[in-house]
Each structure stands twice: as C-alpha cells, then as structure tokens.
Design an enzyme around this catalytic site. Structure first.
Site, PDB file in Angstrom:
ATOM      1  N   ASP A 180       6.221   4.665  -1.372  1.00  0.00           N
ATOM      2  CA  ASP A 180       7.552   5.231  -1.137  1.00  0.00           C
ATOM      3  C   ASP A 180       8.685   4.593  -1.936  1.00  0.00           C
ATOM      4  O   ASP A 180       9.817   5.089  -1.906  1.00  0.00           O
ATOM      5  CB  ASP A 180       7.879   5.190   0.365  1.00  0.00           C
ATOM      6  N   HIS A 238      -1.684   1.131  -4.191  1.00  0.00           N
ATOM      7  CA  HIS A 238      -2.080   2.528  -4.000  1.00  0.00           C
ATOM      8  C   HIS A 238      -1.230   3.479  -4.842  1.00  0.00           C
ATOM      9  O   HIS A 238      -1.163   4.677  -4.568  1.00  0.00           O
ATOM     10  CB  HIS A 238      -2.006   2.908  -2.520  1.00  0.00           C
ATOM     11  N   CYS A 266       7.996  32.503 -11.816  1.00  0.00           N
ATOM     12  CA  CYS A 266       6.865  32.209 -12.696  1.00  0.00           C
ATOM     13  C   CYS A 266       5.576  32.155 -11.871  1.00  0.00           C
ATOM     14  O   CYS A 266       5.531  31.519 -10.830  1.00  0.00           O
ATOM     15  CB  CYS A 266       7.111  30.864 -13.374  1.00  0.00           C
ATOM     16  N   GLN A 317       0.848  -1.202   0.000  1.00  0.00           N
ATOM     17  CA  GLN A 317       0.000   0.000   0.000  1.00  0.00           C
ATOM     18  C   GLN A 317       0.877   1.242   0.000  1.00  0.00           C
ATOM     19  O   GLN A 317       0.375   2.358  -0.091  1.00  0.00           O
ATOM     20  CB  GLN A 317      -0.872   0.025   1.260  1.00  0.00           C
ATOM     21  N   ASN A 318       2.183   1.040   0.133  1.00  0.00           N
ATOM     22  CA  ASN A 318       3.081   2.186   0.268  1.00  0.00           C
ATOM     23  C   ASN A 318       3.437   2.763  -1.098  1.00  0.00           C
ATOM     24  O   ASN A 318       3.546   2.039  -2.080  1.00  0.00           O
ATOM     25  CB  ASN A 318       4.351   1.774   1.016  1.00  0.00           C
ATOM     26  N   LEU A 374       3.249  -3.672  14.941  1.00  0.00           N
ATOM     27  CA  LEU A 374       3.540  -3.069  16.245  1.00  0.00           C
ATOM     28  C   LEU A 374       2.327  -3.157  17.180  1.00  0.00           C
ATOM     29  O   LEU A 374       2.455  -3.526  18.345  1.00  0.00           O
ATOM     30  CB  LEU A 374       3.942  -1.608  16.034  1.00  0.00           C
ATOM     31  N   GLY A 393       2.834  -4.457   9.042  1.00  0.00           N
ATOM     32  CA  GLY A 393       2.822  -3.005   9.226  1.00  0.00           C
ATOM     33  C   GLY A 393       1.616  -2.288   8.666  1.00  0.00           C
ATOM     34  O   GLY A 393       1.740  -1.199   8.113  1.00  0.00           O
ATOM     35  N   THR A 394       0.438  -2.884   8.854  1.00  0.00           N
ATOM     36  CA  THR A 394      -0.765  -2.188   8.374  1.00  0.00           C
ATOM     37  C   THR A 394      -1.890  -2.340   9.389  1.00  0.00           C
ATOM     38  O   THR A 394      -2.047  -3.393  10.005  1.00  0.00           O
ATOM     39  CB  THR A 394      -1.176  -2.662   6.953  1.00  0.00           C
ATOM     40  N   SER A 395      -2.642  -1.254   9.553  1.00  0.00           N
ATOM     41  CA  SER A 395      -3.619  -1.192  10.643  1.00  0.00           C
ATOM     42  C   SER A 395      -4.874  -2.023  10.380  1.00  0.00           C
ATOM     43  O   SER A 395      -5.670  -2.249  11.277  1.00  0.00           O
ATOM     44  CB  SER A 395      -4.027   0.269  10.864  1.00  0.00           C
TER      45      SER A 395
END
Ligand code: OAD
Length: 250
Positions: free
Chosen positions: A100, A115, A147, A97-98, A220, A193-195
């Site tokens: 980055d 995403h 500009c 889903q990242n 986490l 690492g996803t909620s």
C-alpha cells in the site's frame, strides 16, 4: 512501563510489517472476512493462474484496490516507525508484506517490499515497467472512449500483458537474499500486524530467533508463530506503538 526492551543507537533492528499495521488507516486485512478478499477468493484474483485465466477480473480487482488506496493515509503506527528510523538511522531495515505504500508516505526509507507494490506494474514478457497510475489512466480514458480492446493491459512493444508488481500466491517474494542477510546481522526483530500464516514471511521471525535476535511482537490477535516472540504486546499497533517507541528510545 509497557516494556523491558531498550534500544541503543548501535542496535540493528529489522521490522516486519503486515496488513494489521494499515488496518487503522482503513485498509482491510486479508483474513477478516471468511477467507474472502473484497468478495473474491484468493484463487480468483491473487495467483498467476488466475491472471492467465482472467486478466480482466484480476485487473478490475487491483484497479479497485489501487483507487481505494489513493484515499488512505498513514496512521500513528507508521509514524512511530518513522521515529524509530530517526533514532536508529541506517541500522533500521523495514520489511513489509504490504503493497500500500503507507510506510513511504510516513517518510520511512530503507524499505524492502517483499510482496511488491501496487504503485508499479510490469510486462510479463519483456519485463518493461510502467507505473500503475499510467495504466489506470489509460483504462479510464479507454472506457470513456468506449474502447472495447483490452489494450490497457497489453504491452505495445512485445504484446505481453502488464500485471501489477505484486507477489501472488505460488510466487517467490522479492529480495529474499537481502532479507536473510539483514536478519543474520540484526540484534532485534520487531514483527507488527501479521498473522504469521503466510510463508516464507512467517519464517522470518523464526530465522531471527535462531540467529540470536531479541524478538518483539505487536498484534491485535496472537499470531500463529507467537511462541518465537520474547516480548509480545497484544492490541492495536496505532495505539501501542507510539508509547512503545517512546519507551524503547528514552
Ligand atoms: P492478515 O490479514 O493475514 O493478518 C493481519 C493480522 O493483523 C492479524 O493477525 C490481525 O490480528 C492483525 N491486526 C488487525 N488489525 C490490527 C491492528 N490495528 N494492529 C495490529 N494488528 C492488527 O495479513 P498478513 O499477515 O499481512 O500476501 O498477510 C500476509 C500476506 O497474505 C499478505 O501480504 C498477502 C496475504 O494474502 C500476498 O498478497 C502475497
């Protein structure tokens, strides 16, 4: 011994990652500051309506995100996934889903960016693609030339507007057919690492479980959909995954 799971080279593994895997690289997760994202609500910067209302604000926001991401590097969790790919080869599909690009930077291939990616942008009218770095360079040059035209996000071919290739709230994620096919075929599903709160991504775990995959989670906090996870490891993915991957593949 951390885990009961073992991988063989015949396992078909689908991994789903979210913002948490990049947290130890210094990228902020989405839900860690009162629902605000770098001081903006999601409605202000991450919906098609926001872009129609105020493209400048949305571009300022993503330009800042893009520039921040130039200075981040993959962490041990990304490299652990690369090790899993070295073990499983084509049998590993990595859905993220990242936006980055850190999985690519760690050397992974076979990545589905559901995403989108901040690395590219496209015209919302003629769909012409351009790299975001090209747009941002134009922006920086425009500002230094004082500009005043918003030419840096307008498509010179059709007068549409360039937008980042990012799936915003209310839009349909990319590659859902391919994702569903891979999940139907997988024997193991690993979510990191996803909620588990943003749909349809959160539903992929449920789908994998229904199709009979063994499900594993590393997070986490306990994600919303934790009841669909057979083996859950609570903690930081950068700390846990290198050990888990070593045990899974030994
Ligand atoms: P969230 O910010 O909702 O959740 C991040 C999850 O990662 C939380 O459950 C944290 O407990 C966990 N976490 C934090 N640090 C971690 C670490 N070091 N190791 C492991 N887990 C850690 O992010 P996502 O679930 O990815 O969508 O959010 C899903 C989507 O909502 C994003 O792709 C984005 C967002 O708004 C769009 O932009 C369309």
């Amino acid at each position: 011994m951390l885990t009961k799971t073992k991988f063989t080279k015949n396992d078909k593994l689908v991994i789903l990652t979210g913002a948490g895997i990049s947290a130890e690289s210094g990228v902020k997760t989405f839900r860690d500051s009162d629902g605000l994202w770098e001081n903006h609500s999601v409605d202000e910067v991450a919906t098609p309506e926001a872009f129609n209302r105020n493209p400048r604000l949305v571009w300022d926001f993503y330009t800042a995100r893009f520039k921040q991401l130039q200075n981040v590097k993959p962490n041990p969790a990304h490299f652990a996934i690369k090790k899993l790919q070295d073990f499983l080869g084509e049998n590993l599909t990595l859905i993220t889903q990242n936006i980055d690009g850190l999985h690519q930077a760690a050397g992974n291939t076979n990545i589905i960016e559901m995403h989108g990616s901040i690395a590219d942008s496209y015209c919302n009218k003629c769909r012409r693609r351009i790299t975001t770095v090209e747009l941002i360079t134009n922006l920086d040059q425009g500002q230094s030339n004082k500009c005043t035209q918003p030419w840096w996000f307008s498509c010179e071919k059709c007068k549409g507007q360039f937008r980042p290739n990012i799936v915003w709230f209310g839009e349909i994620p990319h590659h859902l057919d391919k994702i569903t096919r891979r999940i139907q075929q997988c024997t193991k599903f690993l979510v990191i690492g996803t909620s588990g709160t943003v749909y349809p991504a959160a539903q992929l775990l449920v789908l994998a479980k229904r199709f009979g995959a063994d499900t594993i989670g590393v997070n986490l906090d306990r994600p919303e959909n934790v009841s669909y996870i057979d083996e859950f490891h609570q903690g930081k993915s950068g700390k846990l995954l290198p050990f888990l991957v070593a045990e899974w593949t030994s």
